[in-house]
Design an enzyme around this catalytic site. Structure first.
Site, PDB file in Angstrom:
ATOM      1  N   LEU A 223       0.819  -1.205   0.000  1.00 49.66           N
ATOM      2  CA  LEU A 223       0.000   0.000   0.000  1.00 49.66           C
ATOM      3  C   LEU A 223       0.855   1.258   0.000  1.00 49.66           C
ATOM      4  O   LEU A 223       1.874   1.344   0.685  1.00 49.66           O
ATOM      5  CB  LEU A 223      -0.926   0.000   1.212  1.00 49.66           C
ATOM      6  N   HIS A 224       0.413   2.250  -0.757  1.00 47.32           N
ATOM      7  CA  HIS A 224       1.061   3.555  -0.776  1.00 47.32           C
ATOM      8  C   HIS A 224      -0.014   4.632  -0.683  1.00 47.32           C
ATOM      9  O   HIS A 224      -1.211   4.322  -0.531  1.00 47.32           O
ATOM     10  CB  HIS A 224       1.926   3.719  -2.026  1.00 47.32           C
TER      11      HIS A 224
ATOM     12  N   GLY B 287      -1.437   6.462  -2.765  1.00 47.38           N
ATOM     13  CA  GLY B 287      -2.524   6.360  -3.734  1.00 47.38           C
ATOM     14  C   GLY B 287      -3.646   5.465  -3.238  1.00 47.38           C
ATOM     15  O   GLY B 287      -4.833   5.802  -3.357  1.00 47.38           O
ATOM     16  N   HIS B 288      -3.284   4.304  -2.670  1.00 46.04           N
ATOM     17  CA  HIS B 288      -4.300   3.416  -2.090  1.00 46.04           C
ATOM     18  C   HIS B 288      -5.021   4.103  -0.932  1.00 46.04           C
ATOM     19  O   HIS B 288      -6.251   4.019  -0.804  1.00 46.04           O
ATOM     20  CB  HIS B 288      -3.650   2.129  -1.567  1.00 46.04           C
TER      21      HIS B 288
ATOM     22  N   GLN C 135      -6.985   6.482 -11.074  1.00 48.83           N
ATOM     23  CA  GLN C 135      -6.902   6.910 -12.465  1.00 48.83           C
ATOM     24  C   GLN C 135      -5.597   6.488 -13.131  1.00 48.83           C
ATOM     25  O   GLN C 135      -5.516   6.396 -14.360  1.00 48.83           O
ATOM     26  CB  GLN C 135      -7.038   8.442 -12.538  1.00 48.83           C
ATOM     27  N   LYS C 136      -4.545   6.205 -12.335  1.00 41.87           N
ATOM     28  CA  LYS C 136      -3.262   5.805 -12.928  1.00 41.87           C
ATOM     29  C   LYS C 136      -3.443   4.621 -13.875  1.00 41.87           C
ATOM     30  O   LYS C 136      -2.853   4.580 -14.943  1.00 41.87           O
ATOM     31  CB  LYS C 136      -2.249   5.448 -11.841  1.00 41.87           C
TER      32      LYS C 136
ATOM     33  N   SER D 131       3.183   0.473  -6.642  1.00 40.88           N
ATOM     34  CA  SER D 131       3.874  -0.516  -5.810  1.00 40.88           C
ATOM     35  C   SER D 131       5.164  -0.974  -6.473  1.00 40.88           C
ATOM     36  O   SER D 131       6.103  -1.397  -5.789  1.00 40.88           O
ATOM     37  CB  SER D 131       2.958  -1.723  -5.560  1.00 40.88           C
ATOM     38  N   ARG D 132       5.245  -0.896  -7.794  1.00 39.18           N
ATOM     39  CA  ARG D 132       6.433  -1.345  -8.508  1.00 39.18           C
ATOM     40  C   ARG D 132       7.595  -0.352  -8.441  1.00 39.18           C
ATOM     41  O   ARG D 132       8.709  -0.668  -8.848  1.00 39.18           O
ATOM     42  CB  ARG D 132       6.092  -1.634  -9.970  1.00 39.18           C
TER      43      ARG D 132
END
Length: 408
Positions: free
Chosen positions: A104-105, A107-108, A239-240, A277-278
């Site tokens: 999780l970052h 954005g999440h 949206q990414k 996450s990557r």
């Protein structure tokens, strides 16, 4: 004229990185024995534990398992989710679902905040879905950060509790195993695998679908399963992954599902890199150059919106190509110990509803600029250099910008 999408190879001297085929995934316990590699998420929350034995490798169902110091339930089976869901359906409480693969970052977390503003009960699913990885993709090395994910959710839960504008709170984490999600057995990742799949075509066959032919089949299949299990009123996506949002909207519409699909804006680093996450794979050197895709898309956006603005494909995508080729030329002029190489998979100008390539933007409809770049492994590592998670394999980054319709 440009091809249907721009595709450029950065360096023919670097071979594609391959990854082993995975075994069935299981979700680790929240125990100190399974502490993962650190991610970009930082927290001061206490160490995560569970009521079950920390030595258990295969999770056992606990009807009251929670993230410590919170009321957030950890639900590990389909039956436990359905038992949890039933009274909320009777009470007509709005349930929101945020599907994730963990790691999780921010954005999440922004999607969870949005869900809490609009839903009485918020469920976050954490499941690394093998069906959306190709045979040679990075499933085995995908960051698995259950412990830090739990800590981040506990911290967010305290934040949400202090915000009186929310309709609800984070109520549960659904953390299934592959045996739960694929009760007939995981059918495999090959294009010709046999099994129960959901295919959304043709929108799932272009762009990302052309580069990764099993990806959207895996996404649609696992989302259909999650929607059937949780029975959410609303689902939240970022949206990414713009093509994913189009695929999910189409699936919900075509299968007559009583679900609202909510899309959150892309969360970015200060320099424009979209959170993913990557990104933990990049390391310091490649991280500095990884903004090339966003800069290319911004240049194309500027060509569309500047002054009277260009509407034709050649002009808009030409601005993006100038950035990607110029940046690569600059890198190739450096010594191997300093440079970064990459391959542009595609840069696209597409219809906002179908993701099909367009030759000209309709000002009343707008369009979508999107792209994918593969950051290749560091060619000549320096002693002690930070290469990123799992030794710095090839990293495929995606991004997009929405070309809004003209207001005139």
């Amino acid at each position: 004229m440009f091809a249907r999408t721009i595709r450029r190879a950065a360096s023919s001297r670097v071979a594609a990185t391959t990854f082993p085929t995975p075994a069935a995934m299981t979700m680790p316990r929240c125990s100190s024995s399974s502490i993962p590699r650190p991610t970009t998420t930082t927290t001061t929350s206490p160490t995560i534990r569970t009521m079950a034995s920390s030595s258990a490798r295969s999770p056992k169902l606990s009807s009251r398992e929670t993230i410590p110091s919170t009321r957030i339930r950890i639900l590990r089976s389909v039956d436990s989710v359905r038992a949890w869901r039933k009274p909320h359906q009777v009470d007509q409480r709005i349930v929101g679902l945020v599907p994730t693969m963990g790691a999780l970052h921010e954005g999440h977390l922004s999607l969870i905040r949005a869900a809490a503003r609009e839903s009485h009960e918020v469920v976050v699913s954490i499941y690394v879905n093998p069906a959306q990885f190709g045979v040679h993709e990075d499933l085995d090395s995908y960051p698995k950060t259950w412990q830090t994910d739990c800590a981040a959710l506990a911290q967010l839960d305290r934040e949400l509790a202090d915000d009186g504008s929310n309709l609800g709170r984070l109520s549960a984490v659904f953390a299934p195993t592959t045996n739960d999600m694929y009760p007939s057995g995981f059918p495999g990742q090959a294009v010709d695998s046999k099994g129960s799949f959901v295919n959304i075509t043709p929108v799932g066959e272009v762009l990302e679908g052309a580069s990764r032919p099993t990806f959207f089949r895996g996404v649609a299949t696992v989302c259909m399963k999650l929607f059937n299990v949780v029975q959410p009123d609303r689902v939240y996506f970022g949206q990414k992954d713009v093509q994913q949002t189009v695929v999910i909207r189409r699936m919900v519409r075509d299968f007559l599902m009583p679900i609202e699909v909510q899309i959150g804006a892309t969360t970015r680093e200060a320099d424009g890199l979209a959170l993913s996450s990557r990104n933990v794979y990049l390391g310091e050197r490649r991280r500095r150059v990884a903004t090339v895709l966003n800069r290319a898309l911004k240049a194309a956006e500027g060509r569309y919106s500047k002054g009277s603005g260009a509407l034709d494909r050649d002009s808009i995508l030409g601005a993006a190509l100038k950035v990607t080729t110029g940046t690569l030329a600059g890198q190739m002029a450096l010594a191997p110990e300093e440079r970064v190489t990459y391959e542009v998979d595609y840069i696209s100008l597409s219809d906002p509803e179908t993701m099909e390539e367009i030759e000209e933007v309709d000002p009343k409809k707008g369009g979508i600029l999107s792209g994918a770049v593969k950051m290749l492994p560091v060619e000549a590592p320096r002693p002690g250099e930070d290469l990123g998670h799992s030794g710095g394999p090839a990293v495929r980054l995606i991004d997009n910008i929405i070309l809004n319709p003209s207001s005139t």
